[in-house]
Enzyme design. Sequence first.
Site, mmCIF file in Angstrom:
data_model
loop_
_atom_site.group_PDB
_atom_site.id
_atom_site.type_symbol
_atom_site.label_atom_id
_atom_site.label_comp_id
_atom_site.label_asym_id
_atom_site.label_seq_id
_atom_site.Cartn_x
_atom_site.Cartn_y
_atom_site.Cartn_z
ATOM 1 N N LYS A 142 0.838 -1.200 0.000
ATOM 2 C CA LYS A 142 0.000 0.000 0.000
ATOM 3 C C LYS A 142 0.873 1.251 0.000
ATOM 4 C CE LYS A 142 -0.197 -0.251 4.999
ATOM 5 N NZ LYS A 142 -0.938 -0.714 6.156
ATOM 6 N N ARG A 152 -10.540 0.830 14.473
ATOM 7 C CA ARG A 152 -10.404 1.592 13.242
ATOM 8 C C ARG A 152 -11.514 1.088 12.323
ATOM 9 N NH1 ARG A 152 -4.545 1.603 10.319
ATOM 10 N NH2 ARG A 152 -5.126 -0.540 9.812
ATOM 11 N N HIS A 196 -6.348 -6.436 13.106
ATOM 12 C CA HIS A 196 -5.081 -5.700 13.152
ATOM 13 C C HIS A 196 -4.712 -5.417 14.603
ATOM 14 C CE1 HIS A 196 -1.841 -3.648 11.293
ATOM 15 N NE2 HIS A 196 -2.228 -2.414 11.587
ATOM 16 N N ARG A 239 0.878 -10.616 7.736
ATOM 17 C CA ARG A 239 0.914 -9.465 6.812
ATOM 18 C C ARG A 239 2.179 -8.658 7.074
ATOM 19 N NH1 ARG A 239 -4.081 -9.228 9.118
ATOM 20 N NH2 ARG A 239 -3.566 -7.277 10.185
ATOM 21 N N TYR A 295 16.418 31.761 3.655
ATOM 22 C CA TYR A 295 15.248 32.555 4.021
ATOM 23 C C TYR A 295 15.276 32.970 5.486
ATOM 24 C CZ TYR A 295 12.762 31.426 -0.293
ATOM 25 O OH TYR A 295 12.379 31.314 -1.595
ATOM 26 N N CYS A 302 14.424 25.091 1.972
ATOM 27 C CA CYS A 302 13.564 25.759 0.995
ATOM 28 C C CYS A 302 12.669 24.725 0.315
ATOM 29 C CB CYS A 302 14.391 26.462 -0.068
ATOM 30 S SG CYS A 302 15.730 27.460 0.572
ATOM 31 N N MET A 303 11.854 25.169 -0.629
ATOM 32 C CA MET A 303 10.932 24.247 -1.293
ATOM 33 C C MET A 303 11.689 23.174 -2.084
ATOM 34 S SD MET A 303 7.921 25.014 -4.053
ATOM 35 C CE MET A 303 7.017 26.148 -3.029
ATOM 36 N N ASP A 304 12.701 23.585 -2.855
ATOM 37 C CA ASP A 304 13.397 22.632 -3.728
ATOM 38 C C ASP A 304 14.876 22.474 -3.411
ATOM 39 O OD1 ASP A 304 10.982 22.568 -5.356
ATOM 40 O OD2 ASP A 304 11.613 24.582 -5.975
HETATM 41 C C1 LIG Z 1 -0.265 -1.516 7.001
HETATM 42 C C2 LIG Z 1 -0.890 -2.688 7.518
HETATM 43 C C3 LIG Z 1 -0.120 -3.807 7.903
HETATM 44 C C4 LIG Z 1 1.371 -3.813 7.914
HETATM 45 O O1 LIG Z 1 1.860 -3.178 9.057
HETATM 46 P P1 LIG Z 1 3.437 -3.045 9.320
HETATM 47 O O2 LIG Z 1 3.525 -2.478 10.669
HETATM 48 O O3 LIG Z 1 3.943 -2.121 8.293
HETATM 49 O O4 LIG Z 1 3.997 -4.401 9.187
HETATM 50 C C5 LIG Z 1 -0.785 -4.949 8.281
HETATM 51 N N1 LIG Z 1 -2.149 -4.986 8.302
HETATM 52 C C6 LIG Z 1 -2.904 -3.930 7.978
HETATM 53 C C7 LIG Z 1 -4.375 -4.060 8.031
HETATM 54 C C8 LIG Z 1 -2.316 -2.750 7.574
HETATM 55 O O5 LIG Z 1 -3.074 -1.706 7.252
#
Ligand SMILES: *Cc1c(COP(=O)(O)O)cnc(C)c1O
Length: 821
Positions: free
Chosen positions: A492, A590, A619, A676, A716, A764-766
């Site tokens: 992601k 969440r 999670h 995951r 700046y 700065c910006m860049d």
């Molecule tokens: C991002 C995410 C993970 C991975 O988490 P890490 O801490 O980066 O390993 C696992 N499960 C869900 C639902 C997530 O959104």
Amino acid sequence: MDATKITEIANAIGGTIYGEANPSVDYVTIDSRTINSAKGALFFAIKGTHQDGHRFIANLYEKEVRAFVVSDIPHDLAKMVGAVFIVVEDTLDALQRLAVWYRKQYHIPVIGITGSNGKTIVKEWLYQLLHDEFQVVRSPRSFNSQVGVPLSVLLLEHNAQLAIFEAGISLSGEMERLRPMIAPEIGIITNLGQAHQENFSTMEEKVREKLILFKNSKVLICSVDNDLVYNAALAATKLTGTQLFTWSEKGGEADIIVVRRSLGKGVELQVTYEKRQLQIPLPFSDAASIENSLHCIALLLYLGHGNILERGSMSNLAPVAMRMELKEAVNGSTLINDSYNSDINSLTIALDFLKNQVQHSARTLIISDILQSGKEEVALYREVSRLAVAKGVTKVIGIGPAIYKNEKLFPQPAEFFLTTEAFLASASKSDFRDEAILIKGSRDFGFERISAFLERKVHTTVLDINLNAIIHNLNHFRGLLHPGTMLMAMVKAFSYGSGSYEIASVLQFHRVNYLAVAFADEGVALREAGITMPILVLNPEAGSFATMVEHKLEPEIFNLTSLTDFAREVEHLGMQDYPIHIKLDTGMHRLGFISEHLSGLITALKSSRSILVKSVFAHLAGADEAKHDAFTLEQITIFEKNTALLRQELGYDFIRHTLNSSGIERFPQAQFDMVRLGIGLYGISALPNNPLRVVSTLKSTIVQIKDISPDESVGYGRKGRVDRPSRIATIPIGYADGLNRLLSNGVGSFLIRGHRVPIIGNICMDLCMVDITDVKAEEGDEVIIFGETPSITEMAEKLNTIPYEVLTGISRRVKRVYFQE
Ligand SMILES: *Cc1c(COP(=O)(O)O)cnc(C)c1O
């Protein structure tokens, strides 16, 4: 390898033959994905910690591979008509025994190289120096492991006159296994550093282990200036009678005495050997390159090839590109620049890399004449052509008189030019569009001009992504899994800032089970780039359901509304049993169903035939911190209970998963069926001591340097002040690139030539400025913003945030460069 009969091989490795003995094999492979040609292949089914080669036998049989070395006899042996199996107890051991046996057929000088740094460079330079005169076989790239060494040795062929192999170890006992495969007559030990120190109690122990390679060697080349290495070498060779052949730059007693003199861009070495003096100019002046050169010089003098040195060939040594780079090129194309070297072996490796660029269906190979291959010309280009076909190349551009002459050998669309200039004169950028382009040229052809021509130009700040490090980290986490546990990789948010299909295709190639993206459009982009593996979408938006189904993306379902809406969409499209993933809320609060919602969920699931629960997951809220362990364990208990209830009510099985990266590291008992993996893949761990490798390096270059006095100011708001005459360097990276402005005024620092330099004034910006008063630096020097040091974690701490935010905050305008070592 030279054609060898199966019966001979079975004899050599002490295996039993099943099936019809087919006549002979001429190459050995352990990777089912990178088969060159089925004919003549012998596949060793190696059992690693993460993969078992036996799983790919059926697939290889389909691809017409007919010879296998296995430890488990396939249960469907009878179906594999015409195949032959050599059955052994341990396939890796068999591969090594084959290499030992094969090595014994060769009575040519073999040079063995070991040491912590410089092995590959010394090997490549020796090759550059010797290949005009000799037919040299050498380890491809850094093939120096328990697997890499036998595969290298098995590349020897009858016309070889000299061989150079490198050996690398990380555990004691390993060198004793490598030694008989290489059986070096001449040894070189480069130097000793901290690499792989974790498995040795002292540096002395490590150097002793390395020297085992030279137990039966005639001579060992080493420097007397490195006390640790030299003393160990003295002790070891005294026992074995191996001659020491030494060099010294510090006035030590040695066979070769060296004096160094600065020389414009490089140095000149004055080398005294057997009362003879040689002046040898080198094109570089850094200590490591000089040390590596001296090992090469010593070897040439030992072999009596001082004439090669007199010809000035050392001044033509080319830096060894240790990596294969992937860059964005013109018109949506991808450029792979493999300047590593040009020969058939490295071409094979580079073509495999090209083939994995599944985001493009068109694949172009730009290749020069292959020089000094020792092969007869027609046979050589026939082999190149065959490889190109086998690896799915759709267009060939051949440059050089030899390949030009052999154009008829190339069946696919192809163009040929006599010189690089001729190609550049006729080529237009619009000839290249949405394709993967591999450029592979011998040094003489100056292919860097082609790469400059095709590369998409962006500013000099780049995020380097080390694909080997990602694979290393993936394998580390796989090693923590119970057998059979599946792995979902989180890609992601542009793979935590590291890229999309570039990372996804590596993960697909390495057989990760699932990918997860945040939004449907990220998944669509992966599908369009040729990613075919299952993809979970974590935040499916109502408007994207039809698109998701069309692209076979599987939604996370976290409430009843999304469940009924999605089920209706699937039904509407006339589909059944579409895989969905139920999210439970076990305390993160969440997204997801809490315990009280389960009965409603069960009723809804039972009433819909269009969908199928593929997995149920939750999670963890604090898996990375010990202070939350009681809470985490409670989350795990709730998860276990609620998934059990769902299983019982639904009457069918699904995949259960609740661990993220820190969960994998800290709660092995809660792996359930899948985990995951997110941030860990990108090199960040919850544990202080961990073997993860740094994946991302953000770097730039100094564009201007100026001197200022204490009465002046920088940037700046005139915030940057100095209390002594100072030197200020300007770097083209700013907050628009993701460099947080809170790092201004000395909070953050970068690395230039190994030294920390503080940011001065406001970012700065860049652009931003750093104070380089204490560092010898020049315009054009590389600047490390984060990487090994400063680390992402350090930068996150200074910003009072987490590494996730630093990583995902690097703006998309910063070019990502992917490389493989
Ligand atoms: C991002 C995410 C993970 C991975 O988490 P890490 O801490 O980066 O390993 C696992 N499960 C869900 C639902 C997530 O959104």
